[in-house]
Design a protein around this motif. Structure first.
Motif, PDB file in Angstrom:
ATOM      1  N   THR A  88       0.787  -1.184  -0.167  1.00 23.51           N
ATOM      2  CA  THR A  88      -0.151   0.170   0.017  1.00 23.51           C
ATOM      3  C   THR A  88       0.985   1.336   0.050  1.00 23.51           C
ATOM      4  OG1 THR A  88      -0.294   0.117   2.555  1.00 23.51           O
ATOM      5  CG2 THR A  88      -1.955  -1.005   1.095  1.00 23.51           C
ATOM      6  N   SER A  89       0.330   2.340  -0.339  1.00 29.82           N
ATOM      7  CA  SER A  89       1.112   3.816  -0.366  1.00 29.82           C
ATOM      8  C   SER A  89       0.889   4.304   0.924  1.00 29.82           C
ATOM      9  CB  SER A  89       0.217   4.751  -1.518  1.00 29.82           C
ATOM     10  OG  SER A  89       0.709   3.958  -2.823  1.00 29.82           O
ATOM     11  N   GLY A  90       1.733   5.036   0.946  1.00 35.68           N
ATOM     12  CA  GLY A  90       1.627   6.187   2.311  1.00 35.68           C
ATOM     13  C   GLY A  90       0.595   6.898   2.224  1.00 35.68           C
ATOM     14  N   TYR A  91       0.351   7.608   3.263  1.00 41.14           N
ATOM     15  CA  TYR A  91      -0.849   8.807   3.459  1.00 41.14           C
ATOM     16  C   TYR A  91      -0.845   9.623   4.651  1.00 41.14           C
ATOM     17  CZ  TYR A  91      -3.305   5.099   6.346  1.00 41.14           C
ATOM     18  OH  TYR A  91      -3.775   4.393   7.367  1.00 41.14           O
TER      19      TYR A  91
ATOM     20  N   TYR B 269      -7.189   6.213   0.237  1.00 38.02           N
ATOM     21  CA  TYR B 269      -6.005   5.718   0.848  1.00 38.02           C
ATOM     22  C   TYR B 269      -6.364   4.324   1.063  1.00 38.02           C
ATOM     23  CZ  TYR B 269      -7.986   6.242   5.442  1.00 38.02           C
ATOM     24  OH  TYR B 269      -8.858   6.036   6.583  1.00 38.02           O
ATOM     25  N   ALA B 270      -5.269   3.310   1.036  1.00 36.84           N
ATOM     26  CA  ALA B 270      -5.663   1.888   1.269  1.00 36.84           C
ATOM     27  C   ALA B 270      -5.090   1.723   2.568  1.00 36.84           C
ATOM     28  CB  ALA B 270      -4.906   1.086   0.325  1.00 36.84           C
ATOM     29  N   LEU B 271      -5.846   1.109   3.569  1.00 41.40           N
ATOM     30  CA  LEU B 271      -5.433   0.499   4.956  1.00 41.40           C
ATOM     31  C   LEU B 271      -4.398  -0.581   4.682  1.00 41.40           C
ATOM     32  CD1 LEU B 271      -8.897  -0.198   6.161  1.00 41.40           C
ATOM     33  CD2 LEU B 271      -7.335   1.837   6.902  1.00 41.40           C
TER      34      LEU B 271
ATOM     35  N   ALA C 171      -6.300  -3.753  -2.356  1.00 41.15           N
ATOM     36  CA  ALA C 171      -6.492  -3.416  -0.917  1.00 41.15           C
ATOM     37  C   ALA C 171      -7.643  -2.736  -0.506  1.00 41.15           C
ATOM     38  CB  ALA C 171      -5.161  -2.254  -0.833  1.00 41.15           C
ATOM     39  N   VAL C 172      -8.068  -2.721   0.911  1.00 41.89           N
ATOM     40  CA  VAL C 172      -9.350  -2.448   1.344  1.00 41.89           C
ATOM     41  C   VAL C 172      -8.994  -0.904   1.583  1.00 41.89           C
ATOM     42  CG1 VAL C 172     -10.896  -2.437   3.261  1.00 41.89           C
ATOM     43  CG2 VAL C 172     -10.016  -4.532   2.345  1.00 41.89           C
ATOM     44  N   ALA C 173      -9.834  -0.012   1.047  1.00 33.28           N
ATOM     45  CA  ALA C 173      -9.911   1.373   1.136  1.00 33.28           C
ATOM     46  C   ALA C 173     -10.149   2.022   2.803  1.00 33.28           C
ATOM     47  CB  ALA C 173     -10.699   2.060   0.379  1.00 33.28           C
ATOM     48  N   GLY C 174      -9.555   2.812   2.916  1.00 35.38           N
ATOM     49  CA  GLY C 174      -9.687   3.375   4.517  1.00 35.38           C
ATOM     50  C   GLY C 174     -10.985   4.314   4.195  1.00 35.38           C
TER      51      GLY C 174
END
Length: 170
Positions: free
Chosen positions: A93-96, A124-126, A154-157
Motif C-alpha cells: 500500500t502507499s503512504g498517506y 487511501y488503502a489500509l 487493498a481495502v480502502a480506508g
C-alpha cells in the motif's frame, strides 16, 4: 498450500508517545501530543517479512482547552507498506496523511464531542486492511484486477467521516 507449523521469527519495534504543555494564557491551555510507532519482523526460516505488520506511522496533535471546551487538530501519517509477506500474498500500500478535527464541551457529569476524521477526504488503502476479492475479472473494465494482482485489491480506508457523541458519568 498453507499449513500451521512452528517457525523461527524475529520481530522488533519502537513505540514513542509524548505530551507537552505549551502555554496557559487568557485563551486557555495549549498543548501538543504525538506518537510514533515502528515494527518490523522476518521469518527466519523463509526470509519473508511477517504478515500484517503495520508500517512506520505517527500522529501529532495540537490540543486546546478553555472553560469546558476541548478542541484538537490532529495530523496522522503512515508510510508505504512495502515489506509484505510473499507466502500470504500480502498487498503493498502507499503512504498517506490524514487531518482530523474535534471539539467538545464538558459539564460536571455530561460531555458532548463532535468531529471530522479525514477532513480532506483523502483516498487511501489500509496497510492492515487485507484484500477485497469482490473486484474480480468479471467486475473490471479490462479483465484485470487493480494493481494486476490475482489476490485482490487493498481495502480502502474511511473517507471523510463526521461523528458526534454524548457521555454521561454516574
Amino acid at each position: 498450500m498453507m499449513r500451521y507449523t512452528n517457525q523461527d521469527a524475529e520481530i522488533y519495534g519502537l513505540d514513542i508517545t509524548a505530551d507537552r504543555d505549551l502555554v496557559t494564557n487568557a485563551w486557555g491551555y495549549w498543548g501538543v501530543s504525538g506518537s510514533l510507532s515502528y515494527t518490523n519482523g522476518k521469518n527466519k526460516d523463509t526470509g519473508s517479512h511477517l504478515y500484517n505488520i503495520m508500517p512506520l506511522n505517527g500522529s501529532i496533535a495540537l490540543n486546546h482547552e478553555n472553560n469546558g471546551w476541548i478542541n484538537q487538530v490532529e495530523a496522522v501519517a503512515v508510510s508505504a507498506k512495502s515489506k509484505v509477506s510473499t507466502p500470504r500474498h500480502e498487498i503493498e500500500t502507499s503512504g498517506y496523511g490524514l487531518l482530523n478535527l474535534s471539539t467538545g464541551y464538558k459539564w460536571n457529569t455530561v460531555s458532548v464531542e463532535a468531529g471530522i476524521d479525514n477532513v480532506l477526504d483523502k483516498n487511501y488503502a489500509l496497510p492492515l486492511g487485507g484484500a477485497y476479492m469482490g473486484q474480480g475479472k468479471t467486475m473490471s473494465i479490462n479483465g484485470e484486477l487493480d494493481g494486476n494482482s490475482n489476490w485482490g485489491t487493498a481495502v480502502a480506508g474511511a473517507g471523510r467521516s463526521f461523528y458526534m457523541g454524548v457521555n454521561y458519568k454516574f
